[in-house]
Design an enzyme around this catalytic site. Structure first.
Site, PDB file in Angstrom:
ATOM      1  N   ASP A  60      20.627 -78.851  -3.376  1.00 20.69           N
ATOM      2  CA  ASP A  60      19.790 -80.037  -3.445  1.00 20.69           C
ATOM      3  C   ASP A  60      19.152 -80.044  -4.825  1.00 20.69           C
ATOM      4  O   ASP A  60      18.700 -79.008  -5.317  1.00 20.69           O
ATOM      5  CB  ASP A  60      18.709 -80.016  -2.349  1.00 20.69           C
ATOM      6  CG  ASP A  60      18.191 -81.421  -2.120  1.00 20.69           C
ATOM      7  OD1 ASP A  60      18.995 -82.296  -1.746  1.00 20.69           O
ATOM      8  OD2 ASP A  60      16.989 -81.671  -2.343  1.00 20.69           O
ATOM      9  N   HIS A 162      20.283 -76.913 -14.976  1.00 23.40           N
ATOM     10  CA  HIS A 162      19.660 -76.412 -13.752  1.00 23.40           C
ATOM     11  C   HIS A 162      20.726 -75.847 -12.801  1.00 23.40           C
ATOM     12  O   HIS A 162      20.561 -74.796 -12.211  1.00 23.40           O
ATOM     13  CB  HIS A 162      18.883 -77.555 -13.095  1.00 23.40           C
ATOM     14  CG  HIS A 162      19.655 -78.853 -12.978  1.00 23.40           C
ATOM     15  ND1 HIS A 162      20.339 -79.403 -14.037  1.00 23.40           N
ATOM     16  CD2 HIS A 162      19.885 -79.667 -11.921  1.00 23.40           C
ATOM     17  CE1 HIS A 162      20.932 -80.513 -13.649  1.00 23.40           C
ATOM     18  NE2 HIS A 162      20.689 -80.706 -12.375  1.00 23.40           N
TER      19      HIS A 162
HETATM   20  P1  ITT Z   1      24.923 -83.797  -1.860  1.00 17.83           P
HETATM   21  O1  ITT Z   1      25.959 -84.348  -0.923  1.00 17.83           O
HETATM   22  O2  ITT Z   1      25.315 -82.502  -2.495  1.00 17.83           O
HETATM   23  O3  ITT Z   1      23.524 -83.762  -1.260  1.00 17.83           O
HETATM   24  P2  ITT Z   1      23.775 -85.871  -3.522  1.00 17.83           P
HETATM   25  O4  ITT Z   1      24.272 -86.759  -4.614  1.00 17.83           O
HETATM   26  O5  ITT Z   1      23.252 -86.526  -2.265  1.00 17.83           O
HETATM   27  O6  ITT Z   1      24.902 -84.821  -3.109  1.00 17.83           O
HETATM   28  P3  ITT Z   1      21.160 -84.693  -3.953  1.00 17.83           P
HETATM   29  O7  ITT Z   1      20.690 -85.054  -2.597  1.00 17.83           O
HETATM   30  O8  ITT Z   1      20.939 -83.311  -4.437  1.00 17.83           O
HETATM   31  O9  ITT Z   1      22.721 -84.928  -4.173  1.00 17.83           O
HETATM   32  O10 ITT Z   1      20.552 -85.791  -4.913  1.00 17.83           O
HETATM   33  C1  ITT Z   1      20.281 -85.488  -6.173  1.00 17.83           C
HETATM   34  C2  ITT Z   1      20.200 -86.736  -7.022  1.00 17.83           C
HETATM   35  O11 ITT Z   1      19.511 -86.314  -8.192  1.00 17.83           O
HETATM   36  C3  ITT Z   1      21.579 -87.192  -7.459  1.00 17.83           C
HETATM   37  O12 ITT Z   1      22.075 -88.240  -6.670  1.00 17.83           O
HETATM   38  C4  ITT Z   1      21.324 -87.626  -8.905  1.00 17.83           C
HETATM   39  O13 ITT Z   1      20.842 -88.950  -8.905  1.00 17.83           O
HETATM   40  C5  ITT Z   1      20.208 -86.690  -9.334  1.00 17.83           C
HETATM   41  N1  ITT Z   1      20.762 -85.488  -9.999  1.00 17.83           N
HETATM   42  C6  ITT Z   1      20.902 -84.231  -9.491  1.00 17.83           C
HETATM   43  N2  ITT Z   1      21.484 -83.397 -10.365  1.00 17.83           N
HETATM   44  C7  ITT Z   1      21.728 -84.155 -11.448  1.00 17.83           C
HETATM   45  C8  ITT Z   1      22.343 -83.885 -12.680  1.00 17.83           C
HETATM   46  O14 ITT Z   1      22.869 -82.703 -12.959  1.00 17.83           O
HETATM   47  N3  ITT Z   1      22.428 -84.874 -13.554  1.00 17.83           N
HETATM   48  C9  ITT Z   1      21.932 -86.090 -13.295  1.00 17.83           C
HETATM   49  N4  ITT Z   1      21.367 -86.449 -12.142  1.00 17.83           N
HETATM   50  C10 ITT Z   1      21.259 -85.472 -11.220  1.00 17.83           C
END
Ligand code: ITT
Length: 184
Positions: A60, A162
């Site tokens: 996450d 990160h």
């Molecule tokens: P999962 O199925 O793995 O949960 P997700 O896209 O829903 O995938 P998250 O709930 O962790 O992922 O949401 C994190 C959001 O934060 C993601 O949709 C991006 O908008 C942002 N984010 C996370 N890591 C990022 C990165 O490396 N670069 C840019 N934006 C990032």
């Protein structure tokens, strides 16, 4: 090793970082509501293990803007799909402190339970979106010691991100190592 994620960008980055072969699982994992991305990831990992019955990890992540006390943080995905990059930049217009950080909470689970790892990348917000690489907030995030956004320099992103920091801790824990980096 199974990485449970619906986000193919995350998966590709993880595979570029880790030396072992990853398999993406798209099973739908509910996310609990919490201010802690570590707690969210840990709960998702427990659920994923119940479904798959195999060691796996989830992640996450989010963008935490210092001037906004960490907003959007755990709500990064929702904010991205509602007000988007331009909405975030509008909130930040005229603010002097543009410091921000990405955080990645990786939760690995096997028969002995859940283990979590937190990675961070510090930087600041650009004045406008730049670059076409990466995903999400990458076009507006300039990491420390660089002038390009993560979207303009995805190779650099993988070395300092990160996600890289969190996955390196997972690799150390599993004693598998990560791919050698040419520059750092
Ligand atoms: P999962 O199925 O793995 O949960 P997700 O896209 O829903 O995938 P998250 O709930 O962790 O992922 O949401 C994190 C959001 O934060 C993601 O949709 C991006 O908008 C942002 N984010 C996370 N890591 C990022 C990165 O490396 N670069 C840019 N934006 C990032």
């Amino acid at each position: 090793m199974i990485f449970v994620t619906s986000n193919t960008y995350k998966f590709k980055e993880a595979q570029q970082i880790m030396s072992i072969k990853l398999k993406q699982s798209h099973i739908n994992v509910p996310e609990i509501q919490s201010d802690s991305i570590t707690e969210i990831a840990a709960e998702s990992a427990r659920y994923a293990y119940e479904q798959l019955g195999e060691p796996c990890f989830v992640e996450d992540s989010g963008l935490f803007i210092h001037e906004l006390h960490g907003f959007p943080g755990p709500y990064s995905k929702y904010v991205y799909y509602t007000i988007g990059l331009h909405g975030v930049l509008k909130i930040m217009a005229g603010k002097r402190n543009r410091g921000a950080e990405f955080r990645s909470a990786v939760a690995y689970v096997d028969s002995s339970g859940v283990k979590t790892f937190l990675g961070r990348a510090y930087g600041e917000l650009a004045e406008e979106p730049r670059g076409s690489g990466g995903f999400g907030y990458d076009p507006i995030f300039i990491p420390l010691k660089n002038t390009k956004t993560f979207a303009e320099d995805p190779e650099y992103k993988n070395k300092v991100s990160h996600r890289q920091h969190a996955l390196k801790q997972l690799a150390d824990y599993l004693s598998i190592g990560e791919k050698p980096s040419k520059h750092l």
